[in-house]
Each structure stands twice: as structure tokens, then as C-alpha cells.
Design a protein around this motif. Structure first.
Motif, mmCIF file in Angstrom:
data_model
loop_
_atom_site.group_PDB
_atom_site.id
_atom_site.type_symbol
_atom_site.label_atom_id
_atom_site.label_comp_id
_atom_site.label_asym_id
_atom_site.label_seq_id
_atom_site.Cartn_x
_atom_site.Cartn_y
_atom_site.Cartn_z
ATOM 1 N N ASN A 105 3.726 -6.411 7.341
ATOM 2 C CA ASN A 105 3.462 -6.471 5.979
ATOM 3 C C ASN A 105 4.598 -5.998 4.461
ATOM 4 O O ASN A 105 4.357 -6.191 4.067
ATOM 5 C CB ASN A 105 2.236 -4.875 5.530
ATOM 6 C CG ASN A 105 1.025 -6.503 6.761
ATOM 7 O OD1 ASN A 105 0.785 -7.260 6.998
ATOM 8 N ND2 ASN A 105 -0.081 -5.118 7.140
ATOM 9 N N GLN A 106 5.012 -5.768 4.749
ATOM 10 C CA GLN A 106 6.689 -4.707 4.439
ATOM 11 C C GLN A 106 7.681 -5.744 3.604
ATOM 12 O O GLN A 106 7.182 -5.925 2.694
ATOM 13 C CB GLN A 106 7.525 -3.649 5.144
ATOM 14 C CG GLN A 106 8.923 -3.003 4.166
ATOM 15 C CD GLN A 106 7.593 -1.877 2.988
ATOM 16 O OE1 GLN A 106 6.953 -1.609 2.648
ATOM 17 N NE2 GLN A 106 8.315 -3.091 1.947
ATOM 18 N N PHE B 30 3.729 -6.365 -4.189
ATOM 19 C CA PHE B 30 2.175 -5.565 -4.170
ATOM 20 C C PHE B 30 1.662 -5.925 -2.402
ATOM 21 O O PHE B 30 2.004 -5.986 -1.401
ATOM 22 C CB PHE B 30 1.049 -5.469 -4.089
ATOM 23 C CG PHE B 30 0.476 -7.171 -4.041
ATOM 24 C CD1 PHE B 30 -0.739 -7.597 -3.145
ATOM 25 C CD2 PHE B 30 0.726 -8.872 -4.138
ATOM 26 C CE1 PHE B 30 -0.709 -8.658 -3.131
ATOM 27 C CE2 PHE B 30 0.545 -10.000 -4.123
ATOM 28 C CZ PHE B 30 -0.606 -10.218 -2.932
ATOM 29 N N ARG B 31 0.927 -4.111 -1.534
ATOM 30 C CA ARG B 31 0.396 -4.326 -0.586
ATOM 31 C C ARG B 31 -0.407 -5.225 -0.669
ATOM 32 O O ARG B 31 -1.363 -5.613 -1.508
ATOM 33 C CB ARG B 31 0.498 -2.758 -0.370
ATOM 34 C CG ARG B 31 1.601 -2.403 -0.283
ATOM 35 C CD ARG B 31 1.469 -0.549 -0.345
ATOM 36 N NE ARG B 31 0.931 -0.346 0.963
ATOM 37 C CZ ARG B 31 0.223 1.009 1.334
ATOM 38 N NH1 ARG B 31 -0.121 2.054 -0.138
ATOM 39 N NH2 ARG B 31 -0.546 1.469 2.206
ATOM 40 N N LYS B 32 -0.432 -5.743 1.012
ATOM 41 C CA LYS B 32 -1.649 -6.189 1.518
ATOM 42 C C LYS B 32 -3.085 -4.985 1.041
ATOM 43 O O LYS B 32 -2.896 -3.569 1.653
ATOM 44 C CB LYS B 32 -1.890 -6.512 3.050
ATOM 45 C CG LYS B 32 -1.266 -8.190 2.697
ATOM 46 C CD LYS B 32 -1.040 -8.207 4.112
ATOM 47 C CE LYS B 32 -0.067 -9.701 4.219
ATOM 48 N NZ LYS B 32 0.025 -10.086 5.745
ATOM 49 N N GLN B 33 -3.737 -5.477 0.600
ATOM 50 C CA GLN B 33 -5.400 -4.325 1.237
ATOM 51 C C GLN B 33 -6.751 -4.890 2.310
ATOM 52 O O GLN B 33 -6.455 -5.907 2.840
ATOM 53 C CB GLN B 33 -6.428 -4.356 -0.829
ATOM 54 C CG GLN B 33 -5.683 -3.611 -1.755
ATOM 55 C CD GLN B 33 -6.253 -4.152 -2.783
ATOM 56 O OE1 GLN B 33 -7.913 -4.727 -2.638
ATOM 57 N NE2 GLN B 33 -6.002 -3.992 -3.599
ATOM 58 N N ALA B 34 -6.787 -3.389 3.237
ATOM 59 C CA ALA B 34 -7.426 -3.712 4.091
ATOM 60 C C ALA B 34 -9.188 -2.740 3.579
ATOM 61 O O ALA B 34 -8.682 -1.462 2.827
ATOM 62 C CB ALA B 34 -7.352 -2.613 5.301
ATOM 63 N N PHE B 35 -10.290 -3.320 3.987
ATOM 64 C CA PHE B 35 -11.354 -2.902 3.399
ATOM 65 C C PHE B 35 -12.245 -2.789 4.844
ATOM 66 O O PHE B 35 -12.529 -3.667 5.523
ATOM 67 C CB PHE B 35 -12.529 -3.674 2.519
ATOM 68 C CG PHE B 35 -13.580 -3.639 1.989
ATOM 69 C CD1 PHE B 35 -13.453 -2.946 1.646
ATOM 70 C CD2 PHE B 35 -14.680 -4.376 2.682
ATOM 71 C CE1 PHE B 35 -15.007 -2.152 1.121
ATOM 72 C CE2 PHE B 35 -16.222 -3.863 2.539
ATOM 73 C CZ PHE B 35 -16.569 -2.994 2.108
ATOM 74 N N GLY C 199 0.556 -0.658 7.503
ATOM 75 C CA GLY C 199 1.630 -0.478 6.043
ATOM 76 C C GLY C 199 0.173 -1.040 5.073
ATOM 77 O O GLY C 199 0.442 -2.244 3.680
ATOM 78 N N TYR C 200 -1.179 -1.473 5.468
ATOM 79 C CA TYR C 200 -2.211 -1.394 4.337
ATOM 80 C C TYR C 200 -2.713 -0.889 3.646
ATOM 81 O O TYR C 200 -2.598 0.064 3.670
ATOM 82 C CB TYR C 200 -3.161 -2.056 5.109
ATOM 83 C CG TYR C 200 -3.576 -3.877 5.762
ATOM 84 C CD1 TYR C 200 -3.721 -4.611 5.448
ATOM 85 C CD2 TYR C 200 -3.478 -3.958 7.675
ATOM 86 C CE1 TYR C 200 -3.626 -5.783 6.386
ATOM 87 C CE2 TYR C 200 -2.957 -4.608 7.864
ATOM 88 C CZ TYR C 200 -3.304 -6.274 7.193
ATOM 89 O OH TYR C 200 -3.309 -6.986 8.522
ATOM 90 N N GLU C 201 -2.946 -1.402 2.469
ATOM 91 C CA GLU C 201 -3.454 -0.137 1.091
ATOM 92 C C GLU C 201 -5.139 0.015 1.820
ATOM 93 O O GLU C 201 -6.187 -1.729 1.566
ATOM 94 C CB GLU C 201 -3.530 -0.276 -0.058
ATOM 95 C CG GLU C 201 -3.757 0.438 -1.027
ATOM 96 C CD GLU C 201 -4.062 -0.143 -1.650
ATOM 97 O OE1 GLU C 201 -4.293 -0.047 -3.531
ATOM 98 O OE2 GLU C 201 -2.680 -1.321 -2.122
ATOM 99 N N ILE C 202 -5.789 0.770 1.767
ATOM 100 C CA ILE C 202 -7.761 0.971 1.836
ATOM 101 C C ILE C 202 -8.061 1.294 0.684
ATOM 102 O O ILE C 202 -7.721 1.671 0.411
ATOM 103 C CB ILE C 202 -7.526 2.143 2.995
ATOM 104 C CG1 ILE C 202 -7.049 2.476 4.150
ATOM 105 C CG2 ILE C 202 -9.067 1.790 3.445
ATOM 106 C CD1 ILE C 202 -6.841 1.228 5.210
#
Length: 477
Positions: A29-30, A38-43, A67-70
Motif C-alpha cells: 500500500n505504501q 494518495f492512500r487507499k481507503q478502507a470502509f 496502511g489503509y485510511e479508514i
């Protein structure tokens, strides 16, 4: 049901192995972030009980460590997890409906990985349903495999194939997983998992396994850290917290755990749920009554006031035993808030049985109840019982139940008028952004005028009006 081993912990080496997968995904992810800016998002969508919420906080913790952005929205996510509930058919249908809505998001972003986990996907018929009807779902894992989420995600990333993992028959306790808590002042702490009771209407023992208690030292250390971090309200979770320690082979129980937690210095409250009446001891109530930090609140599901129906439910107590517990709580803690669960329309429930439930409400005088219309769960004994109650009769009884309890709840809230109560502020009300909302030690909702700096703080509210569902007041200067 196949016998499931209990009282076992995931080995530290296995947790370390999962952390190695976390680090490998983080590196991937880095690189993505470096290349795309941009960072990958997680939902994560959570359905169901507080235990599911606690599980989702661990899934979010693992995702963040990867490394995910929540994110609080699924639209731009590269990882979507749906943590499901199986307590009622409606909950499962809602979960599948939500998953269906994510199909168009994956069409826009083929790199999106969609996973379904939790109680619903422990059931074989649901696994097959998802396998055939939801081909865009990439990962599926049950409650026993939550700690293996990093490995499953890495395997999907590497192989590209769907990972539909059937639930493992060995249910373990996993310590040391990262946690991302939703609140900075309210926290969930699981003290045990699973259930041994096999109430005839309930799917939980089949989807969460048999009872497994965490080590007391692990729980005490977790709560100490939360108090040190400023958490004000900590809720201990378990399908039946009153059974805590019985599977451990050690000489401690839930009352002992509460005694140890109460010794922690700080300004905080401990709540717990859920309690089974058959295991609610007088010693537990005595410990609560003498404590500094254990909230004077007891959620004690009654389910029915009819001994005949309670026997059909396999609850293993009768009304006299139940009301004896309620009376003892009120004797030792007159100020305690007592709440309950009631099921309406259980198979073969007669008019007389239902009237006994209404009489039980009037006798117990609960501050509030959580009421449910009985819904058959495939795989439970009650779903096969004769004399299922018609929807029309269920609805009529449900409305009468609510009317009776609403009168009781109003009567229990009126005496608060003119009194000052200590409230933990939750910020602006979700139903009315113009007013602020908080809860008393007993969990009663309080609405008042305030400002945004109050969220997460204990404040004193002078109650001006007691209504059926809430108390209304003003900040006491």
C-alpha cells in the motif's frame, strides 16, 4: 452441533505471523501511495450487536496498520468489509442488500476488494448463496477466523482468486491484535466470547462457538490503558458475562473481575452486557453495590413472564427466580436502572402466556425494555416448533407490550424532575442537531443545551422534564 474446543488462545507465534502479513500489505500500500499520491481507503460496515462493533474495531485496527485510511463512506474505497449479524432473518437480508449496492462501486474500480465476515457467513447455506449470487465478493470468513484477516487479504492480493474460507471448528481467543476505537471516551472490551446456553430461539452458539473467557490479567491491563488514555465509559462484553471464568479452570468469576477492575484509579464507569438470569449471583450484585466505578445499571433479559414459554425457550429459570434477582438488585442498589429484553409471539405463546408477560412488566417496573417480535432462525429448535404465531397476532401483542412498557418508563422517569444527574456528554443529538445528548450512569438518555467542547466530559444536568424515552434538562452552573 459438532463439539468445539474451548478455553484455548491463539499462540503468540500465530499473531506474529499475522503481523508479518500486515507489514507485507503495508509495503504494497505504501508503494501504491508513492506512485499515485494518495492512500487507499478502507470502509467497514458493521451490522448487529456490540460484540460485532468490537470486532470491527479490531478489523479497522488491522486495516489501518496495513496502511489503509479508514473512511466513513464506501464510494472511493479499495477495501470494503461488511461485518454481518445472524440474530434475525431481517439482519441477514439487510446485509445482502448492502453488499448488492457495492457491485457498482467495484465496476468503477476493479481493484476494490470486497469482504464479508461475521456471524451470517458461518452458516453453510449463506456461504453457498454468496458464492453463487455475489461473484464480486472476494473474501469471506467467519467469527473464528477474524484474527486471520491479514493472511486472507494478502492471499487474495497475491493470487487474485476468491477466498471463501469456511468457519474453523476451533474457536480461540486472540490477543494482541491492533484496535482502532470509534470513540475517544467510550470503549468496548470483550471479556469472553461464545455461548453455552442454547436458548431454543437463538443462533449465537452456532455462529460464535462455545464460551471462551479471556485471561483476567489481559482484561485488567486493557482497561488500565483505556483509563490512562482518558476513556470515561468502558463496557464489558460477552454473550453471557455472568459465565465469565467458568471455562478457565481457575478460581475466579465475573464478580472477581469486577472487583479487580474497580481498583483501577481514575474517573470512569464500567458497564457490562449481557447477563443471563440463571447465572446472576447475589455476590455479583453485592460487588456492584460496594464499588466505586461499576455503574448502577443491570441489563437482565427476561424474554417472557410465562414459565411455560421460558421452558420452551430453554431459559432455565422461572419468573419467581427472575423477579427475586430484580428485587435483590433494588434492595442493594435502590437507584439502579434495570432494563430487559422481551420476545413477543414465541411459538405456542397463548393469550394467557402473553398476559403473564404484561403482568411481569408491571411487577418488575423496568426502566426500559428492548422488545422483539419473534423471528424464526434456520437451524434453531424454535424454528421447527409447532403452533407458530401469525404475524397479525404478533403485531397486536407487540403494540400492547409497548403501550404497557411506555407507561412504566414514563413513571420511572418522572421522579427525576428537579433532580441533578451526572451525564457523560456524547455531543450533538443525532436526531436533533440543535440539542446535546448524553447518558446517565444508568444509561438514561438526557437532552440539553450545550456547546461542542462538552463532548466526552462528565457534566451535571438539572432535570426539568422526564419523558417516556428521555430526560430533558439544563447544565447546572
Amino acid at each position: 452441533m459438532e463439539k468445539i474446543s474451548v478455553n484455548k488462545a491463539v499462540l503468540p507465534e500465530e499473531i506474529d505471523r499475522q503481523k508479518s502479513y500486515i507489514n507485507r500489505i503495508k509495503e504494497k500500500n505504501q508503494r501504491f501511495c508513492d506512485e499515485n499520491g494518495f492512500r487507499k481507503q478502507a470502509f467497514i460496515m458493521t451490522l448487529g450487536c456490540q460484540q460485532n462493533e468490537a470486532d470491527s474495531e479490531r478489523l479497522a485496527g488491522m486495516a489501518e496498520a496495513m496502511g489503509y485510511e479508514i473512511s466513513d463512506k464506501p464510494d472511493n474505497a479499495y477495501l470494503i468489509l461488511v461485518n454481518t449479524c445472524a440474530i434475525r432473518e431481517h439482519a441477514e437480508k439487510r446485509a445482502l442488500s448492502i453488499v448488492g449496492q457495492y457491485k457498482h462501486i467495484k465496476a468503477k474500480n476493479p481493484e476494490l476488494i470486497i469482504g464479508i465476515c461475521g456471524c451470517m457467513v458461518v452458516q453453510e447455506h449463506r456461504i453457498q448463496d454468496i458464492k453463487m449470487r455475489y461473484p464480486y465478493v472476494d473474501i469471506l470468513f467467519g467469527t473464528s477466523s477474524l484474527h486471520k484477516f491479514p493472511e486472507l487479504l494478502f492471499e487474495k492480493m497475491q493470487r487474485g482468486k476468491r477466498i471463501l474460507r469456511p468457519d474453523e471448528k476451533e474457536y480461540l481467543v486472540a490477543e494482541g491484535l491492533p484496535v482502532r476505537r470509534e470513540s475517544s471516551y467510550r470503549a468496548w472490551v470483550s471479556v469472553m466470547y461464545g455461548c453455552n446456553n442454547f436458548c431454543s430461539y437463538c443462533i449465537v452458539p452456532y455462529v460464535r462457538g462455545r464460551e471462551r473467557s479471556r485471561e483476567m490479567s489481559e482484561i485488567v491491563n486493557e482497561v488500565k490503558e483505556l483509563v490512562a488514555d482518558g476513556y470515561k465509559d468502558i463496557t464489558l462484553l460477552g454473550q453471557n458475562v455472568n459465565s465469565y471464568g467458568k471455562d478457565s479452570g481457575k478460581e475466579y468469576d465475573f464478580a472477581d473481575l469486577l472487583s479487580e477492575l474497580d481498583k483501577i484509579e481514575g474517573d470512569y464507569l464500567i458497564h457490562f452486557m449481557t447477563s443471563h438470569p440463571k447465572d446472576a449471583s447475589r455476590r455479583l450484585i453485592d460487588v456492584m453495590a460496594s464499588s466505586k466505578h461499576i455503574a448502577r445499571q443491570f441489563h437482565l433479559p427476561m424474554q417472557s413472564g410465562s414459565d411455560r414459554v421460558l421452558k420452551l425457550m430453554n431459559r432455565r429459570y422461572d419468573f419467581e427466580k427472575y423477579i427475586g434477582i430484580v428485587d435483590y438488585i433494588r434492595e442493594k442498589m435502590p437507584e439502579a436502572t434495570i432494563t430487559s429484553d422481551i420476545i413477543v409471539g414465541f411459538p405456542d405463546e397463548s393469550d394467557e402466556d402473553f398476559e403473564k408477560t404484561l403482568d411481569a412488566l408491571r411487577r418488575a417496573k423496568f426502566d426500559m425494555i428492548f422488545s422483539f417480535i419473534y423471528s424464526p432462525r434456520k437451524g434453531t429448535p424454535a424454528s421447527e416448533m409447532k403452533n407458530q404465531i401469525s404475524p397479525e397476532v404478533k403485531q397486536e401483542r407487540f403494540e400492547r407490550l409497548l403501550k404497557t412498557q411506555n407507561e412504566i418508563s414514563l413513571a420511572s422517569n418522572k421522579p427525576y424532575e428537579g433532580k441533578t444527574v451526572r451525564v457523560l456528554c456524547d455531543g450533538r443529538s443525532k436526531n436533533n442537531n440543535e440539542v446535546f445528548c448524553g447518558r446517565t450512569e444508568g444509561g438514561k438518555i438526557v437532552l440539553f443545551d450545550g456547546d461542542d467542547g462538552l463532548e466526552g466530559r462528565f457534566i451535571n444536568i438539572e432535570i426539568e422534564r422526564g419523558d417516556t424515552f428521555a430526560l430533558y434538562g439544563k447544565i447546572k452552573k
